[in-house]
Design a protein around this motif. Structure first.
Motif, PDB file in Angstrom:
ATOM      1  N   GLY A   8      21.378  54.707  27.648  1.00  0.00           N
ATOM      2  CA  GLY A   8      21.368  55.092  29.051  1.00  0.00           C
ATOM      3  C   GLY A   8      22.199  56.309  29.380  1.00  0.00           C
ATOM      4  N   LYS A   9      22.743  56.992  28.371  1.00  0.00           N
ATOM      5  CA  LYS A   9      23.593  58.153  28.607  1.00  0.00           C
ATOM      6  C   LYS A   9      22.761  59.425  28.550  1.00  0.00           C
ATOM      7  CE  LYS A   9      27.456  55.776  28.720  1.00  0.00           C
ATOM      8  NZ  LYS A   9      26.884  54.425  28.636  1.00  0.00           N
ATOM      9  N   THR A  10      23.226  60.417  29.353  1.00  0.00           N
ATOM     10  CA  THR A  10      22.593  61.735  29.294  1.00  0.00           C
ATOM     11  C   THR A  10      23.084  62.428  28.051  1.00  0.00           C
ATOM     12  OG1 THR A  10      24.384  62.857  30.462  1.00  0.00           O
ATOM     13  CG2 THR A  10      22.647  61.837  31.817  1.00  0.00           C
ATOM     14  N   PRO A  11      22.411  63.494  27.638  1.00  0.00           N
ATOM     15  CA  PRO A  11      22.879  64.229  26.465  1.00  0.00           C
ATOM     16  C   PRO A  11      24.316  64.682  26.592  1.00  0.00           C
ATOM     17  CG  PRO A  11      20.654  64.844  26.935  1.00  0.00           C
ATOM     18  CD  PRO A  11      21.078  63.973  28.089  1.00  0.00           C
ATOM     19  N   ASP A  12      24.731  65.149  27.768  1.00  0.00           N
ATOM     20  CA  ASP A  12      26.105  65.617  27.931  1.00  0.00           C
ATOM     21  C   ASP A  12      27.088  64.459  27.799  1.00  0.00           C
ATOM     22  OD1 ASP A  12      25.252  68.181  28.292  1.00  0.00           O
ATOM     23  OD2 ASP A  12      25.256  68.078  30.493  1.00  0.00           O
ATOM     24  N   ARG A  16      29.962  63.899  24.834  1.00  0.00           N
ATOM     25  CA  ARG A  16      31.382  63.682  25.105  1.00  0.00           C
ATOM     26  C   ARG A  16      31.887  62.411  24.397  1.00  0.00           C
ATOM     27  NH1 ARG A  16      30.862  63.617  29.964  1.00  0.00           N
ATOM     28  NH2 ARG A  16      30.998  61.389  30.442  1.00  0.00           N
ATOM     29  N   ILE A  17      31.070  61.346  24.490  1.00  0.00           N
ATOM     30  CA  ILE A  17      31.483  60.074  23.869  1.00  0.00           C
ATOM     31  C   ILE A  17      31.574  60.207  22.351  1.00  0.00           C
ATOM     32  CG2 ILE A  17      30.744  57.690  23.442  1.00  0.00           C
ATOM     33  CD1 ILE A  17      29.470  57.767  26.261  1.00  0.00           C
ATOM     34  N   VAL A  18      30.547  60.816  21.747  1.00  0.00           N
ATOM     35  CA  VAL A  18      30.536  60.966  20.295  1.00  0.00           C
ATOM     36  C   VAL A  18      31.694  61.841  19.831  1.00  0.00           C
ATOM     37  CG1 VAL A  18      29.264  61.889  18.311  1.00  0.00           C
ATOM     38  CG2 VAL A  18      28.075  60.540  20.051  1.00  0.00           C
ATOM     39  N   ARG A  19      31.983  62.920  20.591  1.00  0.00           N
ATOM     40  CA  ARG A  19      33.072  63.832  20.212  1.00  0.00           C
ATOM     41  C   ARG A  19      34.419  63.110  20.243  1.00  0.00           C
ATOM     42  NH1 ARG A  19      32.816  68.998  19.585  1.00  0.00           N
ATOM     43  NH2 ARG A  19      30.869  69.178  20.761  1.00  0.00           N
ATOM     44  N   GLN A  20      34.609  62.327  21.314  1.00  0.00           N
ATOM     45  CA  GLN A  20      35.876  61.591  21.418  1.00  0.00           C
ATOM     46  C   GLN A  20      36.039  60.613  20.242  1.00  0.00           C
ATOM     47  OE1 GLN A  20      35.585  59.757  25.263  1.00  0.00           O
ATOM     48  NE2 GLN A  20      36.315  61.593  26.377  1.00  0.00           N
ATOM     49  N   GLY A  45      38.901  66.457   4.542  1.00  0.00           N
ATOM     50  CA  GLY A  45      37.774  67.393   4.672  1.00  0.00           C
ATOM     51  C   GLY A  45      36.534  66.811   5.314  1.00  0.00           C
ATOM     52  N   ALA A  46      36.655  65.612   5.966  1.00  0.00           N
ATOM     53  CA  ALA A  46      35.496  65.018   6.635  1.00  0.00           C
ATOM     54  C   ALA A  46      35.171  65.829   7.909  1.00  0.00           C
ATOM     55  CB  ALA A  46      35.775  63.569   6.970  1.00  0.00           C
ATOM     56  N   HIS A  47      33.862  65.972   8.229  1.00  0.00           N
ATOM     57  CA  HIS A  47      33.442  66.767   9.411  1.00  0.00           C
ATOM     58  C   HIS A  47      32.157  66.185   9.999  1.00  0.00           C
ATOM     59  CE1 HIS A  47      32.468  70.160  11.979  1.00  0.00           C
ATOM     60  NE2 HIS A  47      31.273  70.227  11.390  1.00  0.00           N
ATOM     61  N   TYR A  48      32.192  65.960  11.350  1.00  0.00           N
ATOM     62  CA  TYR A  48      31.013  65.457  12.058  1.00  0.00           C
ATOM     63  C   TYR A  48      30.304  66.629  12.749  1.00  0.00           C
ATOM     64  CZ  TYR A  48      32.796  60.678  11.608  1.00  0.00           C
ATOM     65  OH  TYR A  48      33.226  59.476  11.109  1.00  0.00           O
ATOM     66  N   ASP A  49      28.960  66.684  12.662  1.00  0.00           N
ATOM     67  CA  ASP A  49      28.152  67.649  13.416  1.00  0.00           C
ATOM     68  C   ASP A  49      27.728  66.945  14.695  1.00  0.00           C
ATOM     69  OD1 ASP A  49      26.308  69.381  14.484  1.00  0.00           O
ATOM     70  OD2 ASP A  49      25.459  69.927  12.516  1.00  0.00           O
ATOM     71  N   ILE A  50      28.508  67.163  15.773  1.00  0.00           N
ATOM     72  CA  ILE A  50      28.321  66.419  17.021  1.00  0.00           C
ATOM     73  C   ILE A  50      26.960  66.722  17.641  1.00  0.00           C
ATOM     74  CG2 ILE A  50      29.282  65.926  19.300  1.00  0.00           C
ATOM     75  CD1 ILE A  50      31.036  65.085  16.946  1.00  0.00           C
ATOM     76  N   GLU A  51      26.634  68.006  17.732  1.00  0.00           N
ATOM     77  CA  GLU A  51      25.378  68.394  18.389  1.00  0.00           C
ATOM     78  C   GLU A  51      24.179  67.828  17.642  1.00  0.00           C
ATOM     79  OE1 GLU A  51      25.341  72.578  18.763  1.00  0.00           O
ATOM     80  OE2 GLU A  51      26.970  72.644  20.234  1.00  0.00           O
ATOM     81  N   ALA A  52      24.169  67.924  16.334  1.00  0.00           N
ATOM     82  CA  ALA A  52      23.046  67.400  15.559  1.00  0.00           C
ATOM     83  C   ALA A  52      22.957  65.892  15.718  1.00  0.00           C
ATOM     84  CB  ALA A  52      23.211  67.776  14.095  1.00  0.00           C
ATOM     85  N   THR A  53      24.087  65.237  15.799  1.00  0.00           N
ATOM     86  CA  THR A  53      24.107  63.778  15.944  1.00  0.00           C
ATOM     87  C   THR A  53      23.497  63.375  17.281  1.00  0.00           C
ATOM     88  OG1 THR A  53      26.066  63.574  14.546  1.00  0.00           O
ATOM     89  CG2 THR A  53      25.580  61.736  16.015  1.00  0.00           C
ATOM     90  N   VAL A  54      23.941  64.067  18.385  1.00  0.00           N
ATOM     91  CA  VAL A  54      23.426  63.740  19.723  1.00  0.00           C
ATOM     92  C   VAL A  54      21.939  64.083  19.818  1.00  0.00           C
ATOM     93  CG1 VAL A  54      23.602  64.296  22.182  1.00  0.00           C
ATOM     94  CG2 VAL A  54      25.681  63.993  20.805  1.00  0.00           C
TER      95      VAL A  54
END
Length: 522
Positions: A8-12, A16-20, A45-54
């Motif tokens: 139910g969340k918008t992309p924005d 924000r939730i995933v980044r936090q 060295g772990a790294h999340y691609d937030i935009e690709a994930t969302v």
């Protein structure tokens, strides 16, 4: 996304939730286990691609084939549809971090111990150990990164010690009670004490399945009983024989006394842990091997064999040689043999100290320690033959001798085992009679060395003779004949042995002619 709810969340809002959540996970994953720890994937060295994930989350039910979109919407409507976050990390670094934790946490268990020292009986407490499962723990951390959960489990096993502190304390109390008071030993009004310190020193604590065993060390406790043993033990006196005139008399033996040490040790090892503090020492009679009764029954009763050899007129009448004869004959004189026992001239004569006198070495007369001992052996050898006993070892001399007829002699050499060179040559015989025999030997003032064998009547009569069968400048050959009769019946009549003799060599290296041989019975 992973364990993050984006329904139910918008992309924005989703971004924000995933980044936090990603930021929190990268800063630290809580490791739950025996101790709380934080592991930082970001530092590994772990790294999340937030935009690709969302974008991947937003595309659920909106992209793909009609069937795929319908399937995604049905799953989303009826429950939860999870997609993995877009994350990059190196599993090798995760494992290295877990191994580092294992190196600090890994610990072997320590079993409880009991130490006995001085006046103390001390218990060293047990300690649990821990074994971390590196593979399972690394997999848990990997899952925490991949589902962005933020928590992982430390997987491991607590290792129990083999022997617990409670088991050691129980055994220590048993040991303390055993050494809590002295032990008293008694016998016929006498008393001995074993102190608590001595009891503690003899305690033996061994670990075994199910706990500890507390006991007394048999050898150490035996050391403390040595004084009791020495005071109470009386060695038995063997019966013996003496010749008085023409008769053999028995010197009575006496019974001794010995402590039943094994029985006492058994009682101590059991009773000390049951609170028993006083013990009666058990003593039993110790019989001599030859009792007075046995000696009287088996004593030698008469002279059964006799021989003599002349020690004057032998070419060496030095005081040193005569003294050697006395030293050796005194050692042999009075030797008794039980039925079946073996007489060894070397066993008796080798340990003694002698004077330098003439001996024959490789045909030459030389001076050496023990000159004259072969005459001792030869004289006993012939007395033994006349006694009808079995000679089991005899060796002829190198050359013919003036004091005894060739073929009737017996030489000795103590051999390498006694500090000499070469092979040992002995004169041995066995007592084949049913009673004791006694060997007498002595140097008489009449110029003869006498050997006698006393025993019980056997009915045997022995005749000996030897004769020359060959002669040359370099060698003579002799044959010895023996006849043995028992109560008139011939038991043996034939050749006893054949011998060859080399001549003595002069200082110029020439053979010395043999003298007239001595008679059979001088």
């Amino acid at each position: 996304v992973g364990s993050v709810d984006l329904g139910g969340k918008t992309p924005d809002e989703a971004e924000r939730i995933v980044r936090q959540r990603a930021t929190r996970v990268l800063e630290g994953i809580e490791l739950n286990g025996p101790e709380q720890m934080t592991l930082s994937p970001g530092r590994m060295g772990a790294h999340y691609d937030i935009e690709a994930t969302v974008d991947a989350a937003y595309a659920v039910g909106r992209e793909g084939s009609i069937a795929r979109r319908l399937s995604d919407r049905l799953h989303a409507a009826s429950g939860t549809l999870a997609i993995p976050p877009a994350v990059e990390y190196r599993t090798g670094k995760v494992r290295a971090q877990v191994q580092d934790i294992a190196s600090r946490w890994q610990e072997e268990p320590r079993a409880a111990l009991i130490n006995v020292h001085g006046r103390e009986i001390e218990v060293v407490s047990a300690r649990e150990g821990y074994e971390l499962d590196v593979n399972a723990t690394a997999q848990s951390v990997n899952r925490a990164i991949e589902d962005m959960g933020g928590e992982a489990e430390i997987v491991g096993e607590v290792l129990r010690p083999r022997y617990t502190t409670a088991e050691a304390e129980h055994a220590a109390e048993k040991a303390r009670a055993a050494a809590g008071a002295p032990i008293t030993l008694t016998y016929d009004g006498q008393r001995w004490s074993i102190s608590p310190a001595e009891i503690r020193a003899a305690l033996e604590v061994t670990a075994q399945d199910g706990g500890f065993r507390v006991g007394l060390n048999r050898n150490r406790m035996g050391d403390y009983l040595a004084g009791v043993h020495d005071q109470l033990t009386v060695e038995p006196e063997e019966a013996d024989f003496t010749i008085e005139g023409s008769a053999v008399s028995v010197t009575p033996g006496e019974a001794g006394r010995r402590v039943q040490e094994e029985e006492l040790l058994d009682a101590l090892r059991k009773g000390v842990f049951q609170g028993r503090r006083t013990y009666e020492v058990s003593v039993v009679e110790s019989r001599p091997e030859l009792t007075t009764a046995e000696a009287k029954r088996l004593k030698p009763t008469e002279l059964v064999g006799r021989y003599r050899t002349r020690y004057v007129g032998t070419g060496d009448e030095s005081q040193a040689r005569v003294e050697n004869l006395r030293i050796a004959s005194r050692a042999i004189n009075g030797t008794t043999l039980a039925p079946g026992e073996v007489f060894s001239a070397n066993d008796i004569l080798a340990p003694l100290e002698y004077n330098d006198a003439n001996v024959i070495i490789d045909g030459k007369v030389e001076s050496a320690l023990g000159g004259g001992l072969c005459q001792i052996a030869s004289t006993v050898y012939m007395a033994t033959n006349y006694a009808g006993l079995d000679v089991i070892e005899r060796h002829p001399h190198y050359s013919e001798l003036s004091y005894i007829r060739p073929g009737l002699d017996s030489t000795l050499w103590f051999g390498a085992a006694n500090g000499y060179s070469g092979q040992e040559l002995d004169m041995r015989f066995r007592n084949t009679s049913d009673g004791y025999v006694m060997v007498r030997e002595y140097v008489a003032d009449d110029g003869y060395l006498y050997a006698e064998v006393w025993g019980r009547p056997t009915g045997k009569k022995v005749e000996m003779d030897s004769r020359r069968i060959s002669a040359s400048k370099r060698q003579t050959g002799w044959v010895t004949h023996q006849t043995v009769k028992k109560n008139g019946e011939v038991l043996f009549d034939g050749v006893l042995h054949k011998d060859t003799y080399e001549p003595l060599i002069s200082e110029e290296g020439e053979p010395i002619p043999n003298t007239e041989p001595a008679p059979v019975n001088p």
